[in-house]
Design an enzyme around this catalytic site. Structure first.
Site, PDB file in Angstrom:
ATOM      1  N   ILE A  87       1.122   6.911   0.328  1.00 17.86           N
ATOM      2  CA  ILE A  87       0.452   5.906   1.133  1.00 17.86           C
ATOM      3  C   ILE A  87      -1.005   5.787   0.721  1.00 17.86           C
ATOM      4  O   ILE A  87      -1.684   6.796   0.549  1.00 17.86           O
ATOM      5  CB  ILE A  87       0.502   6.297   2.625  1.00 17.86           C
ATOM      6  N   CYS A  88      -1.466   4.550   0.557  1.00 11.72           N
ATOM      7  CA  CYS A  88      -2.887   4.341   0.261  1.00 11.72           C
ATOM      8  C   CYS A  88      -3.605   4.030   1.565  1.00 11.72           C
ATOM      9  O   CYS A  88      -3.531   2.918   2.065  1.00 11.72           O
ATOM     10  CB  CYS A  88      -3.058   3.196  -0.725  1.00 11.72           C
ATOM     11  N   LEU A  89      -4.250   5.030   2.122  1.00 12.72           N
ATOM     12  CA  LEU A  89      -4.909   4.854   3.413  1.00 12.72           C
ATOM     13  C   LEU A  89      -6.195   5.685   3.376  1.00 12.72           C
ATOM     14  O   LEU A  89      -6.164   6.873   3.073  1.00 12.72           O
ATOM     15  CB  LEU A  89      -3.966   5.352   4.525  1.00 12.72           C
TER      16      LEU A  89
ATOM     17  N   LYS B 205      -7.788  10.117   2.695  1.00 12.82           N
ATOM     18  CA  LYS B 205      -8.565  10.537   1.519  1.00 12.82           C
ATOM     19  C   LYS B 205     -10.025  10.729   1.903  1.00 12.82           C
ATOM     20  O   LYS B 205     -10.367  11.615   2.676  1.00 12.82           O
ATOM     21  CB  LYS B 205      -8.408   9.501   0.415  1.00 12.82           C
TER      22      LYS B 205
ATOM     23  N   ASN C 129       0.809  -1.224   0.000  1.00  9.90           N
ATOM     24  CA  ASN C 129       0.000   0.000   0.000  1.00  9.90           C
ATOM     25  C   ASN C 129       0.837   1.267   0.000  1.00  9.90           C
ATOM     26  O   ASN C 129       0.325   2.358   0.220  1.00  9.90           O
ATOM     27  CB  ASN C 129      -0.957   0.005   1.194  1.00  9.90           C
TER      28      ASN C 129
END
Lengths: 524, 149
Positions: B86-88, B92, B79
């Site tokens: 960072i994909c969190l 978002k 991620n």
């Protein structure tokens, strides 16, 4: 359900341009059969002719859309015995599907309310009162977002909590809500500021928190969401037009048989099925989408490469031959091969100049593949060129009208004709332009049609129309001669124009009926 | 730059005096909205023993908009991509102004302990994770040794 639809189908023959009369439906239902017959019979004769592939629709204004929502909210409000604001929030959550809402609500009211982001019914004070109830015992308060302190007295007036009890100051609420509305374009799904809390901020507190400009935008967004949620509504896609088309006869599942072209009050056509901002008759939406994608894709670049280049059979470098003999030596890997048969050069011996190695397996596979892709490219280009040609002509519509206008003035002065007498020219141009749009799409259709007898009949119709349009187009380009010549030209143009109209009707009618009769088979 | 809002001052103060275990964050001298962060890899994870440097920036709209956070230390994680992005979800669409720098950093630390290859940012890493989790974890360990120690 279905009988309702048919009834509507039979009854609604009124002109689409007429304004919406909210009483029309109920009036129609309450009149007796005899009266209904009386009302119907003249209208049945009046409209030009209602074809089985045409759809009934109405053009709505924003105000009417708002009225529709109010009506729906009122209905749910009295059925479920909840406040209007609650009914509206529920309906928005269930995408205005009141049947589904009722089913869920009667099944488990608490679950229905909570999943829609509302307070459960057990806490009546908050479920009916979205505004923050004053604290039971006001005490000093620090807003967890801006960390500002509020005294006991200020807490009651300057802070706010939804039914969920998460309290924040008004300043933070306003900033948050304004951000959601103006920058994120959210409306019906604005949630409580607390992380993980799914309580919805309803219209009432929002209107109170924000300025009237933002509030207006918020309600506009709510209306937009209503239109996009309702399968029977669609925005007119033309710039500056704020009308909404209502049509219940073109649901998604019918779009394999119908091309629901409608005309908005702004005068422009659109497809109700897919929102294409012009008529794409006689092609169904699905095929239009495929065609547009195909034309936009650079997949055709790949096809060109395949058709005009060959790959080195050893290192797969792409090679375009631009001269020289057939004895190729790959620049990259130095492999030697024959351009004609694609076989290795070493097998040619001294017979290379005849390339008589036609049946060699190694070369023939390569050739087959190439021939196929070249053929497919040619086929595509055949249809695309014709499609694009009509598309291009349509872009010159304005010029066409202008030059015709000039000729009409010329005729009026040189042949002493009246304004009404020269209108035939403008009508002819209208006819040509409409026919060209249909012809354009007929090439998209032909590209995807399976080759069979039906397709041949289709292409015959297409050819007849194409020819008729060409003839009429040519006549319209003619220079204006003397009085006698003008009279002759007028006769010619009028006749040809009628003929084009007839061919156009035949092509359109036959093709659209063909869908209903399942005559068309597509290759995709 | 305008004066720092009370919220940021308070958060900074608390981060400095009472930082969560394994996490430290301090504002830069020249820009008090720009934080140097280090997070230690959680135990029982392939990042154990590593100290990961991140940068965190509080935009003008903070806390209405989420902070911007990025790994500076190279890390092998499905991620987190090559650039450290960072994909969190809470950074978002799931951001809430009630969240804080502290909660964001704790979530990032938790993400190190629970990689989610089904919602990948670095596709190749996620692929590796799904096809051969053991080898991927070994690779993550290797990178932790190489770059985070």
């Amino acid at each position: 359900m279905s009988s309702d639809g048919e009834e509507e189908f039979e009854f609604e023959f009124e002109d689409d341009d007429e304004g919406f009369d909210p009483e029309a439906d109920s009036a129609g239902e309450s009149i007796s059969d005899a009266e209904a017959f009386d009302i119907m019979s003249p209208t049945l004769e009046e409209p030009p002719e209602k074809k089985p592939y045409d759809v009934n629709y109405r053009v709505r204004t924003m105000q009417e859309i708002m009225d529709m929502q109010t009506k729906e909210v009122k209905k749910v409000q009295s059925l479920l015995e909840v406040p209007a604001d609650t009914a509206a929030t529920l309906l928005r959550y269930y995408a205005w599907n009141s049947e589904k809402l009722q089913e869920q609500f009667w099944n488990d009211p608490t679950a229905a309310l909570v999943s829609a982001g509302l307070s459960p019914p057990s806490s009546p004070s908050t479920s009916t009162q979205p505004l923050p109830s004053p604290l039971a015992s006001p005490r000093p308060f620090e807003c967890p977002i801006c960390c500002m302190d509020y005294t006991k007295e200020q807490t009651a007036t300057q802070t706010l909590a939804l039914g969920c009890g998460h309290r924040f100051c008004r300043g933070c609420w306003t900033e948050y809500v304004v951000g959601k509305i103006t920058t994120e374009g959210e409306s019906g799904r604005i949630q409580c500021m607390e992380s993980g809390c799914s309580r919805i901020v309803r219209a009432e507190p929002i209107d109170e928190l924000v300025t009237s400009d933002v509030s207006k935008k918020y309600h506009n967004l709510l209306n937009q969401a209503f239109v996009s949620d309702a399968p029977s509504l669609r925005w007119c896609p033309h710039p500056g037009c704020e009308h909404i088309i209502e049509c219940s006869q073109a649901p998604q599942k019918m779009l394999n048989q119908l091309v629901p072209t409608v005309t908005c009050r702004c005068g422009n056509d659109l497809c109700f099925g897919c929102g294409y901002p012009a008529s794409h008759r006689p092609v169904i939406c699905r095929i239009v989408k495929l065609w547009e994608k195909k034309c936009a894709d650079d997949s055709e670049t790949a096809n060109w490469l395949q058709a005009n280049t060959k790959e080195c059979t050893k290192c797969q470098s792409t090679i375009e031959k631009n001269g020289g003999c057939n004895h190729m030596t790959c620049k990259k890997c130095k492999w030697e091969f024959c351009w004609v048969c694609m076989g290795p050069w070493s097998e040619h011996g001294t017979a290379w100049y005849q390339c008589n190695r036609f049946d060699e397996k190694s070369g023939s596979d390569n050739r087959d593949h190439q021939a196929k892709s070249r053929q497919s490219l040619e086929r595509y280009l055949h249809y695309f060129n014709r499609w694009a040609n009509h598309e291009h002509s349509a872009k010159l519509d304005a010029d066409f009208y202008k030059s015709t206008q000039k000729k009409m003035e010329q005729m009026q002065s040189s042949a002493n004709m009246s304004w009404i007498e020269v209108q035939f020219a403008k009508q002819a141009v209208d006819t040509v332009i409409a026919a060209r749009i249909t012809l354009k799409w007929s090439y998209c259709m032909a590209f995807y049609l399976k080759r069979n007898n039906m397709t041949e009949l289709f292409e015959d119709n297409q050819r007849d129309l194409e020819r008729a349009v060409e003839t009429l187009g040519y006549s319209l380009e003619q220079n204006i001669g003397d009085v006698g010549a003008i009279a002759k030209l007028r006769q010619e143009v009028t006749n040809q124009s009628a003929y084009v109209q007839k061919r156009h009707d035949i092509l359109m009618d036959d093709t659209l009926r063909g869908y209903l009769e399942h005559r068309w088979e597509f290759t995709v | 730059m305008s004066a720092l809002p009370k919220r940021i001052l308070k958060e900074t103060e608390r981060l400095m005096s009472d930082s969560p275990p394994g996490i430290s964050a301090a504002p830069k001298d020249d820009n008090l909205r720009h934080f140097d962060v280090s997070v230690s890899g959680p135990g029982q994870s392939p990042y154990e023993g590593g100290i990961f440097k991140l940068e965190l920036f509080l935009p003008e709209e903070y806390p209405m908009n989420p902070p911007k956070v990025r790994f500076l230390t190279k890390i092998y994680h499905p991620n987190i991509d090559k650039l450290g992005r960072i994909c969190l979800d809470i950074l978002k669409d799931k951001w809430s102004p009630a969240l804080q720098i502290r909660t964001v950093l704790l979530s990032i630390q938790a993400l190190l302990g629970a990689p989610n290859p089904d919602d990948p940012l670095a596709n190749d890493v996620a692929q590796h994770w799904k096809e051969n989790e053991k080898a991927a974890i070994e690779q993550a360990r290797e990178w932790t040794r190489m770059y985070a120690q």
